[in-house]
Design a protein around this motif. Structure first.
Motif, PDB file in Angstrom:
ATOM      1  N   THR A  49       0.836  -1.207   0.000  1.00 42.42           N
ATOM      2  CA  THR A  49       0.000   0.000   0.000  1.00 42.42           C
ATOM      3  C   THR A  49       0.867   1.252   0.000  1.00 42.42           C
ATOM      4  OG1 THR A  49      -0.148  -0.104   2.416  1.00 42.42           O
ATOM      5  CG2 THR A  49      -1.928  -1.150   1.173  1.00 42.42           C
ATOM      6  N   ALA A  50       1.780   1.307  -0.939  1.00 44.55           N
ATOM      7  CA  ALA A  50       2.697   2.446  -1.024  1.00 44.55           C
ATOM      8  C   ALA A  50       1.935   3.760  -1.208  1.00 44.55           C
ATOM      9  CB  ALA A  50       3.671   2.240  -2.178  1.00 44.55           C
ATOM     10  N   ASP A  51       2.508   4.841  -0.672  1.00 45.71           N
ATOM     11  CA  ASP A  51       1.932   6.167  -0.891  1.00 45.71           C
ATOM     12  C   ASP A  51       2.007   6.552  -2.362  1.00 45.71           C
ATOM     13  OD1 ASP A  51       1.493   6.520   1.851  1.00 45.71           O
ATOM     14  OD2 ASP A  51       3.477   7.382   2.160  1.00 45.71           O
ATOM     15  N   ASP A  52       3.047   6.069  -3.017  1.00 46.08           N
ATOM     16  CA  ASP A  52       3.318   6.370  -4.420  1.00 46.08           C
ATOM     17  C   ASP A  52       3.527   5.035  -5.129  1.00 46.08           C
ATOM     18  OD1 ASP A  52       4.550   6.969  -6.894  1.00 46.08           O
ATOM     19  OD2 ASP A  52       5.570   8.723  -6.094  1.00 46.08           O
ATOM     20  N   LEU A  53       2.813   4.795  -6.205  1.00 49.15           N
ATOM     21  CA  LEU A  53       2.919   3.512  -6.898  1.00 49.15           C
ATOM     22  C   LEU A  53       4.336   3.262  -7.417  1.00 49.15           C
ATOM     23  CD1 LEU A  53       0.985   1.193  -7.451  1.00 49.15           C
ATOM     24  CD2 LEU A  53       0.525   2.170  -9.703  1.00 49.15           C
ATOM     25  N   PHE A  54       5.102   4.322  -7.597  1.00 51.71           N
ATOM     26  CA  PHE A  54       6.502   4.175  -8.005  1.00 51.71           C
ATOM     27  C   PHE A  54       7.403   3.773  -6.834  1.00 51.71           C
ATOM     28  CE2 PHE A  54       5.756   7.429 -11.607  1.00 51.71           C
ATOM     29  CZ  PHE A  54       5.431   6.414 -12.492  1.00 51.71           C
ATOM     30  N   GLY A  55       6.887   3.837  -5.615  1.00 52.13           N
ATOM     31  CA  GLY A  55       7.671   3.433  -4.452  1.00 52.13           C
ATOM     32  C   GLY A  55       7.678   4.486  -3.362  1.00 52.13           C
ATOM     33  N   THR A  56       7.773   4.013  -2.114  1.00 51.57           N
ATOM     34  CA  THR A  56       7.774   4.903  -0.952  1.00 51.57           C
ATOM     35  C   THR A  56       9.083   4.845  -0.179  1.00 51.57           C
ATOM     36  OG1 THR A  56       5.362   4.788  -0.747  1.00 51.57           O
ATOM     37  CG2 THR A  56       6.557   5.387   1.233  1.00 51.57           C
ATOM     38  N   ALA A  57       9.887   3.825  -0.379  1.00 51.93           N
ATOM     39  CA  ALA A  57      11.114   3.654   0.404  1.00 51.93           C
ATOM     40  C   ALA A  57      12.050   4.851   0.295  1.00 51.93           C
ATOM     41  CB  ALA A  57      11.838   2.378  -0.019  1.00 51.93           C
ATOM     42  N   SER A  58      12.164   5.427  -0.898  1.00 52.30           N
ATOM     43  CA  SER A  58      13.069   6.570  -1.060  1.00 52.30           C
ATOM     44  C   SER A  58      12.577   7.790  -0.284  1.00 52.30           C
ATOM     45  CB  SER A  58      13.234   6.917  -2.545  1.00 52.30           C
ATOM     46  OG  SER A  58      11.979   7.193  -3.137  1.00 52.30           O
ATOM     47  N   GLN A  59      11.254   7.924  -0.134  1.00 52.01           N
ATOM     48  CA  GLN A  59      10.725   9.010   0.690  1.00 52.01           C
ATOM     49  C   GLN A  59      11.120   8.823   2.151  1.00 52.01           C
ATOM     50  OE1 GLN A  59       6.477   9.717   0.030  1.00 52.01           O
ATOM     51  NE2 GLN A  59       6.653   8.830  -1.997  1.00 52.01           N
ATOM     52  N   ILE A  60      11.093   7.569   2.612  1.00 46.44           N
ATOM     53  CA  ILE A  60      11.516   7.258   3.975  1.00 46.44           C
ATOM     54  C   ILE A  60      12.997   7.580   4.144  1.00 46.44           C
ATOM     55  CG2 ILE A  60      11.818   5.393   5.650  1.00 46.44           C
ATOM     56  CD1 ILE A  60       9.399   4.019   4.223  1.00 46.44           C
ATOM     57  N   GLN A  61      13.792   7.209   3.167  1.00 48.81           N
ATOM     58  CA  GLN A  61      15.234   7.486   3.207  1.00 48.81           C
ATOM     59  C   GLN A  61      15.500   8.965   3.428  1.00 48.81           C
ATOM     60  OE1 GLN A  61      16.895   8.969   0.199  1.00 48.81           O
ATOM     61  NE2 GLN A  61      18.999   8.755   0.914  1.00 48.81           N
ATOM     62  N   ALA A  62      14.747   9.807   2.707  1.00 47.22           N
ATOM     63  CA  ALA A  62      14.921  11.250   2.861  1.00 47.22           C
ATOM     64  C   ALA A  62      14.402  11.741   4.209  1.00 47.22           C
ATOM     65  CB  ALA A  62      14.204  11.971   1.722  1.00 47.22           C
ATOM     66  N   LYS A  63      13.250  11.210   4.649  1.00 45.12           N
ATOM     67  CA  LYS A  63      12.601  11.694   5.867  1.00 45.12           C
ATOM     68  C   LYS A  63      13.432  11.413   7.122  1.00 45.12           C
ATOM     69  CE  LYS A  63       8.052  11.670   8.183  1.00 45.12           C
ATOM     70  NZ  LYS A  63       7.735  13.085   7.924  1.00 45.12           N
ATOM     71  N   ILE A  64      14.083  10.245   7.167  1.00 45.02           N
ATOM     72  CA  ILE A  64      14.853   9.904   8.366  1.00 45.02           C
ATOM     73  C   ILE A  64      16.308  10.347   8.284  1.00 45.02           C
ATOM     74  CG2 ILE A  64      13.339   7.928   8.779  1.00 45.02           C
ATOM     75  CD1 ILE A  64      15.607   6.086   7.935  1.00 45.02           C
ATOM     76  N   GLY A  65      16.718  10.883   7.138  1.00 48.52           N
ATOM     77  CA  GLY A  65      18.087  11.371   7.000  1.00 48.52           C
ATOM     78  C   GLY A  65      19.117  10.286   6.782  1.00 48.52           C
ATOM     79  N   ALA A  66      18.709   9.192   6.169  1.00 48.67           N
ATOM     80  CA  ALA A  66      19.645   8.107   5.850  1.00 48.67           C
ATOM     81  C   ALA A  66      20.325   8.440   4.521  1.00 48.67           C
ATOM     82  CB  ALA A  66      18.920   6.770   5.784  1.00 48.67           C
ATOM     83  N   THR A  67      21.224   9.414   4.561  1.00 48.91           N
ATOM     84  CA  THR A  67      21.746  10.037   3.341  1.00 48.91           C
ATOM     85  C   THR A  67      22.581   9.101   2.473  1.00 48.91           C
ATOM     86  OG1 THR A  67      23.598  10.875   4.674  1.00 48.91           O
ATOM     87  CG2 THR A  67      21.706  12.349   4.333  1.00 48.91           C
ATOM     88  N   LYS A  68      23.127   8.037   3.059  1.00 51.86           N
ATOM     89  CA  LYS A  68      23.990   7.132   2.304  1.00 51.86           C
ATOM     90  C   LYS A  68      23.255   5.887   1.804  1.00 51.86           C
ATOM     91  CE  LYS A  68      28.030   8.541   5.030  1.00 51.86           C
ATOM     92  NZ  LYS A  68      29.071   8.077   5.990  1.00 51.86           N
ATOM     93  N   ALA A  69      21.982   5.759   2.169  1.00 48.99           N
ATOM     94  CA  ALA A  69      21.262   4.513   1.894  1.00 48.99           C
ATOM     95  C   ALA A  69      20.620   4.496   0.512  1.00 48.99           C
ATOM     96  CB  ALA A  69      20.183   4.289   2.947  1.00 48.99           C
ATOM     97  N   VAL A  70      20.631   3.328  -0.108  1.00 48.39           N
ATOM     98  CA  VAL A  70      19.782   3.073  -1.258  1.00 48.39           C
ATOM     99  C   VAL A  70      18.488   2.481  -0.710  1.00 48.39           C
ATOM    100  CG1 VAL A  70      20.685   0.740  -1.642  1.00 48.39           C
ATOM    101  CG2 VAL A  70      19.643   1.986  -3.546  1.00 48.39           C
ATOM    102  N   ALA A  71      17.378   2.744  -1.388  1.00 48.21           N
ATOM    103  CA  ALA A  71      16.085   2.321  -0.846  1.00 48.21           C
ATOM    104  C   ALA A  71      15.187   1.805  -1.954  1.00 48.21           C
ATOM    105  CB  ALA A  71      15.411   3.488  -0.123  1.00 48.21           C
ATOM    106  N   PHE A  72      14.444   0.737  -1.653  1.00 48.28           N
ATOM    107  CA  PHE A  72      13.464   0.244  -2.618  1.00 48.28           C
ATOM    108  C   PHE A  72      12.326  -0.468  -1.903  1.00 48.28           C
ATOM    109  CE2 PHE A  72      16.641  -3.217  -2.384  1.00 48.28           C
ATOM    110  CZ  PHE A  72      15.833  -4.327  -2.163  1.00 48.28           C
TER     111      PHE A  72
END
Length: 338
Positions: free
Chosen positions: A88-111
């Protein structure tokens, strides 16, 4: 089979986040023809948490992730990979990258990873491979769903079951020359697409002509539909089998399991699986009475509650299994903590 050389996997932190708004069985009786006694006796559920308007999956998942990172004693900047298990992603293209930005995980790749209610187990196995292969050291795994978006609130067969929430764990690499340093002890994951029709959140569209001779299909996803009896039969047969297979791969017996944490779908399923495995009720973690079925989040939420309550301690061996749409199912055996 487990690697004998290289990096081992340890699970060092957990976190969870659920909405504050609760919908009780009594509340539901005002919406559909049901009652607290009817729901509780058939499912074990008493209430479920619902995301309010404006509350996103990213919000819940980020909160759960931050709590897991804090327990692990690392910083968001230390995270190398974020895997979000969700349907149930917020965005059909994916939500993990939004989480990466929100928590400040600047070095992480997300999917994102989608395996419905099996998502946490599938993501646990996936994240472990990146660590074992030496690619990443710190992985944040989040299971989260806002199923209230896709429930038909006039269908009492399904609306009584689902709730919203997110749960997370941090997996870390540990240098190891022997497999004993690896705390993910064994796993088994399965899929059977011939049973897909038993549980669906499917797309439905209509033909739309763009120009003469060229038509496309446009529409949206439809509310959840489920054949509850068939899903029950599937779960009580297949879940014990896959747990036994994972235990075999871990070279462990059922007697060595300290805790059983199943996907929190229905108390009857939890009881039946435990009985088939001959695991006593006091070893079964259950919190679905308070949250309902939170899909990919349910195992992680139950794990986090038990850890923070002091029930699960470092070194405890946990058998966990997810099952659901796809149909997918899988089990993982791990030891909590370093």
């Amino acid at each position: 089979m487990l690697q004998q050389l290289g990096k081992g996997v340890v699970i060092t932190g957990s976190g969870a986040a659920t909405p504050t708004v609760s919908l009780t069985n009594q509340d539901l009786s005002q919406i559909v023809d049901t009652s607290d006694e009817w729901i509780a006796s058939r499912t074990g559920i008493r209430e479920r948490r619902l995301a309010v308007p404006g509350q996103s999956l990213c919000d819940l998942a980020s909160m759960a992730g931050e709590r897991a990172i804090a327990m692990a004693g690392i910083a968001p900047e230390d995270i190398d990979l974020i895997i979000l298990a969700t349907s149930t992603a917020d965005d059909l293209f994916g939500t993990a990258s939004q989480i990466q930005a929100k928590i400040g995980a600047t070095k992480a790749v997300a999917f994102d990873l989608t395996a419905a209610c099996s998502g946490f187990v599938f993501a646990l196995v996936t994240g472990a491979q990146f660590i074992r292969n030496g690619v990443y050291r710190n992985v944040l795994l989040i299971g989260g769903d806002i199923l209230s978006r896709w429930v038909d609130w006039s269908d009492r067969r399904t609306c009584i079951l689902f709730g919203d929430g997110a749960g997370a764990v941090v997996m870390q690499a540990v240098e190891s020359d022997i497999a004993d340093c690896d705390r993910l002890l064994g796993f088994e994951i399965r899929s059977d697409g011939t049973l897909n029709h038993y549980l669906n959140l499917s797309y439905k569209g209509e033909a739309k002509e763009l120009v003469a001779g060229v038509s496309i299909n446009q529409g949206t996803f439809q509310p959840i539909t489920m054949n509850g009896q068939e899903v029950y039969r599937f779960a009580v047969k297949r879940v014990p089998e896959v747990i036994e297979k994972a235990l075999y791969r871990a070279n462990l017996t059922v007697d060595q399991v300290d805790w059983l944490i199943l996907h929190q779908a229905n108390q009857r399923i939890l009881d039946a699986v435990a009985q088939r495995l001959k695991i006593p009720p006091e070893k079964v973690i259950s919190n679905l009475a308070n949250y309902g079925n939170t899909s990919a989040a349910s195992i992680a939420i139950a794990l986090d509650e038990a850890v923070r309550a002091g029930k699960i301690k470092p070194g405890d061996i946990i058998a966990t299994a997810g099952f659901g749409a796809g149909l997918t199912w899988g089990a993982a055996i791990f030891q909590w903590g370093k």
